[in-house]
Write an enzyme that holds these catalytic residues in place. Structure first.
Site, PDB file in Angstrom:
ATOM      1  NE  ARG A   1      -3.717   0.606   0.429  1.00 21.87           N
ATOM      2  CZ  ARG A   1      -4.786   0.405  -0.417  1.00 21.87           C
ATOM      3  NH1 ARG A   1      -4.846   0.942  -1.433  1.00 21.87           N
ATOM      4  NH2 ARG A   1      -5.733  -0.744  -0.209  1.00 21.87           N
TER       5      ARG A   1
ATOM      6  CD  GLU B   1      -4.445   6.240  -9.166  1.00 23.38           C
ATOM      7  OE1 GLU B   1      -4.475   5.327  -9.879  1.00 23.38           O
ATOM      8  OE2 GLU B   1      -4.867   6.638  -7.999  1.00 23.38           O
TER       9      GLU B   1
ATOM     10  NE  ARG C   1      -3.171  -4.087  -6.858  1.00 26.54           N
ATOM     11  CZ  ARG C   1      -4.184  -3.445  -6.097  1.00 26.54           C
ATOM     12  NH1 ARG C   1      -3.757  -2.192  -5.554  1.00 26.54           N
ATOM     13  NH2 ARG C   1      -5.186  -3.973  -5.780  1.00 26.54           N
TER      14      ARG C   1
ATOM     15  CG  HIS D   1      -2.538   3.319  -7.686  1.00 31.91           C
ATOM     16  ND1 HIS D   1      -2.383   4.312  -6.653  1.00 31.91           N
ATOM     17  CD2 HIS D   1      -3.839   2.721  -7.901  1.00 31.91           C
ATOM     18  CE1 HIS D   1      -3.735   4.185  -6.128  1.00 31.91           C
ATOM     19  NE2 HIS D   1      -4.536   3.227  -6.726  1.00 31.91           N
TER      20      HIS D   1
ATOM     21  CG  ASP E   1     -11.719   6.575  -7.222  1.00 33.33           C
ATOM     22  OD1 ASP E   1     -11.262   6.812  -7.876  1.00 33.33           O
ATOM     23  OD2 ASP E   1     -12.100   5.552  -6.584  1.00 33.33           O
TER      24      ASP E   1
HETATM   25  O1  LIG Z   1      -7.333  -0.560  -2.646  1.00 34.23           O
HETATM   26  P1  LIG Z   1      -6.734  -0.694  -4.186  1.00 34.23           P
HETATM   27  O2  LIG Z   1      -7.144  -1.682  -4.857  1.00 34.23           O
HETATM   28  O3  LIG Z   1      -5.038  -0.380  -4.132  1.00 34.23           O
HETATM   29  O4  LIG Z   1      -7.333   0.735  -4.953  1.00 34.23           O
HETATM   30  C1  LIG Z   1      -7.117   2.068  -4.440  1.00 34.23           C
HETATM   31  C2  LIG Z   1      -7.854   2.920  -5.217  1.00 34.23           C
HETATM   32  O5  LIG Z   1      -7.163   2.850  -6.452  1.00 34.23           O
HETATM   33  C3  LIG Z   1      -7.431   3.810  -7.552  1.00 34.23           C
HETATM   34  O6  LIG Z   1      -7.179   5.107  -7.364  1.00 34.23           O
HETATM   35  C4  LIG Z   1      -8.973   3.667  -7.831  1.00 34.23           C
HETATM   36  O7  LIG Z   1      -9.363   4.683  -8.637  1.00 34.23           O
HETATM   37  C5  LIG Z   1      -9.769   3.775  -6.524  1.00 34.23           C
HETATM   38  O8  LIG Z   1     -11.253   3.441  -6.927  1.00 34.23           O
HETATM   39  C6  LIG Z   1      -9.061   2.629  -5.474  1.00 34.23           C
HETATM   40  O9  LIG Z   1      -9.940   2.865  -4.431  1.00 34.23           O
END
Ligand SMILES: O=P(O)(O)OC[C@H]1O[C@H](O)[C@H](O)[C@@H](O)[C@@H]1O
Length: 330
Positions: A84, A287, A107, A183, A228
């Site tokens: 994360r 991103e 990932r 990301h 988002d």
């Molecule tokens: O929790 P993850 O799967 O890493 O995703 C984290 C985030 O990633 C992106 O930014 C998406 O647009 C979000 O909708 C999502 O919540």
């Protein structure tokens, strides 16, 4: 017997002062939970770290040793959960735009060092550089039946810029289509003091409203609740201004028309097991991505997508996205 006069020996040359050991530009070592990682160091002091797990950059520090990326203190660093923070690679699917697991599987796979990378035209002479490669396993091919070679180069420029270049080659006998994102989690002092420039007046898909399309109104983007959004047809330069830190991140990108902006805010932060309750205040994801326009590769074709990150002191004038002006002040 007359004693000959003996000339005193010449003074021995003063030894040069001990030189500071030069940092090794590339070092392979173990990270959290014994996972393999690569540390890149540039001679002026900046550094970066890349985990083979996910092919994921987890640290980028400037020459004062200040961390520029956000990684959650709750991050698990254990497969199958993705790390994360840092720069997860979303491939072959961004988010839930398809039938694969969220953000695809690159990932949370272990990548390899690419010892024989195909040459890449680059104007950087950086030695602080590593090439990784990811090829699908037999199990991956059951989930997504397309063979490919994904090469990722991570390089630190002499001024501390962080450059990521992805090359995806179709090694299959039939075409395939994918979406992609870097990301990137930026570390910010206080999200309510942050402004993003370069996305104003653009169209975006709002992930919080069933991916409906809207047009951004007003000036630069600021933050006071969950966001988002997938901004569409974005410029090649985007800036994140952190007033408190007096720092501006400049994102330059190529081959990546979209840009996702994400901050989970308080409620979603609490719902994520690998994210601290208050950490949303200190991060922002911007991103570079290709989502709305999917990418299709025919057999033998290669796609390239690049992001370059700089962090500069904010003698930055609002609305001036010329990097020379950013660097020289206004
Ligand atoms: O929790 P993850 O799967 O890493 O995703 C984290 C985030 O990633 C992106 O930014 C998406 O647009 C979000 O909708 C999502 O919540």
């Amino acid at each position: 017997m007359s004693a000959d006069k003996v000339a005193p020996p010449p003074p021995s040359p003063t030894p040069p002062p001990p030189s500071r050991p030069r940092p090794r530009p590339v070092e392979f070592c173990k990270g959290v939970n014994g996972l393999d990682k690569v540390v890149l160091r540039e001679s002026r002091g900046s550094s970066a770290e890349v985990y083979l797990y996910g092919g994921q950059v987890t640290s980028w520090k400037n020459d004062h040793g200040e961390e520029l990326l956000f990684v959650s203190s709750k991050s698990i660093f254990k497969p199958p959960k993705a790390i994360r923070g840092g720069i997860p690679i979303c491939f072959p699917q961004f988010s839930n735009h398809g039938s694969l697991e969220q953000h695809g599987f690159a990932r949370n796979r272990v990548w390899s060092i690419d010892n024989d990378p195909a040459p890449l035209p680059t104007n950087s002479t950086s030695k602080a550089c590593v090439d990784l490669i990811f090829k699908p396993s037999d199990d991956d091919l059951k989930i997504w039946p397309h063979s490919f070679e994904f090469r990722l180069r991570v390089a630190l420029g002499p001024g501390g810029d962080l450059m990521l270049t992805s090359r995806i080659r179709n090694t299959d006998a039939k075409p395939f289509t994918f979406t992609f994102a870097y990301h990137t989690y930026f570390s910010v002092s206080d999200i309510s003091e942050v402004r993003v420039e370069g996305l104003e007046t653009l169209d975006y898909l709002d992930n919080l409203q069933n991916k409906e399309r809207f047009t951004e109104q007003g000036d630069a983007i600021t933050f006071e609740s969950e966001v988002d959004k997938v901004y569409l047809s974005t410029p090649t330069k985007i800036a994140i201004l952190d007033h408190e830190k007096k720092r501006t991140f400049v994102i330059r990108k190529d081959g990546l028309p979209d840009a996702v902006v994400w901050n989970p805010w308080d409620k979603k932060a609490k719902a994520m097991a690998d994210f601290g309750d208050d950490e949303y205040k200190h991060m922002l994801c911007v991103e570079p991505a290709s989502i709305e326009k999917t990418i299709t590769l025919k057999p033998g074709e290669e796609w390239r997508g690049r992001q370059e990150l700089s962090a500069v002191p904010s003698s930055y004038c609002s609305g001036q996205l010329d990097p020379r002006k950013v660097l020289q002040g206004c």
